[in-house]
Design an enzyme around this catalytic site. Structure first.
Site, short mmCIF file in Angstrom:
data_model
loop_
_atom_site.label_atom_id
_atom_site.label_comp_id
_atom_site.label_asym_id
_atom_site.label_seq_id
_atom_site.Cartn_x
_atom_site.Cartn_y
_atom_site.Cartn_z
N SER A 1 -9.92 1.90 6.29
CA SER A 1 -10.39 0.53 6.44
C SER A 1 -10.13 0.10 7.88
CB SER A 1 -9.63 -0.40 5.47
OG SER A 1 -9.82 -1.77 5.79
N TYR B 1 -1.95 -3.67 1.61
CA TYR B 1 -3.21 -2.96 1.85
C TYR B 1 -3.22 -2.37 3.26
CZ TYR B 1 -8.27 -2.18 2.08
OH TYR B 1 -9.53 -1.62 2.23
#
Length: 260
Positions: A143, A156
């Protein structure tokens, strides 16, 4: 993406979102794909759609956070096809909220899925991929959070930073075995990943960083760049300023510490 014709692929987290789009495009380009997900009904539905369009797909229930489950997935792939040409470690979850407010149980779950899921995938597939004939490729879905700190996404971000670092190591370590490794660092994609957590809040970012891609568009970019041999894959080039700013902060700190 003619290079996918006749190839064997495995996509985790493929019952919905980006994983589903990757699996569907892989099959549409002439490859055979194993659609792996914890959601067995969802995986069956994706495969039914692929087969109805003339593609080749097999569903599999797999919990990437559980090493034996991923070993069973590798057994299925190599038992059925004798090889895996492309493993796409896509399964992931997220939640939004201050890092110190995140329950420890969610820290563990996010790291188990996002990081250990990739560790399990590589451990189960890479040794067998190295023994099979022909080129092989592992694509780890990280990501932009792996390159840019995103306030509100502490767990995350931690997991995706780890995925980037691990993938860069694997890129070097697996090359002698004939296995290419790519890291995909997408920005916002229209998926339901955040609903995996318990927070109803949402992030607020600069307008220029809020462009949302469809899963289909992101999947095409990721597959095309992987086939082109890119080690780092980006779907949102507008984030380059944020990446450069972080790099500049690091370099300034290094220069200050070294007296340069």
């Amino acid at each position: 993406m003619a290079g996918l014709a006749g190839r064997i692929g495995v996509v985790t987290g493929a019952a919905s979102g980006l994983g589903r789009a990757i699996a569907e495009q892989f099959a549409a380009c002439g490859g055979a794909v194993i659609v792996a997900d914890l959601d067995g009904d969802g995986a069956n539905g994706v495969c039914a759609g692929i087969v109805a369009r003339g593609g080749a797909a097999i569903p599999a229930i797999a919990d990437v956070a559980d090493a034996p489950s991923v070993e069973e997935l590798a057994d299925l792939c190599f038992g059925r096809f004798g090889r895996c040409d492309m493993l796409i470690n896509n399964a992931g979850i997220a939640d939004f909220g201050p890092a110190l407010d995140m329950p420890l149980s969610w820290w563990r779950r996010i790291l188990d899925v996002n990081l250990m899921g990739i560790v399990h995938g590589v451990a189960a597939f890479a040794p067998r991929m190295a023994m099979a004939e022909g080129p092989a490729h592992i694509v780890n879905i990280a990501s932009m959070a792996g390159l840019v700190p995103l306030p509100g996404f502490g767990a995350y971000t931690a997991s995706k930073c780890a995925v980037v670092g691990l993938s860069e190591v694997l890129h070097q370590e697996l090359a002698p075995s004939g296995i290419a490794v790519s890291i995909a660092c997408p920005g916002w994609i229209a998926t339901g990943i955040q609903s995996s957590g318990g927070s109803d809040d949402g992030p607020v970012f600069k307008p220029e960083l809020c462009r949302v891609l469809s899963p289909e568009t992101a999947a095409r970019i990721i597959l095309e760049q992987a086939l082109a041999g890119r080690s780092h894959i980006f779907t949102h080039p507008e984030w380059d300023g944020e990446v450069r700013a972080r790099s500049d902060r690091i370099m300034r700190a290094m220069s200050a510490d070294s007296g340069v």
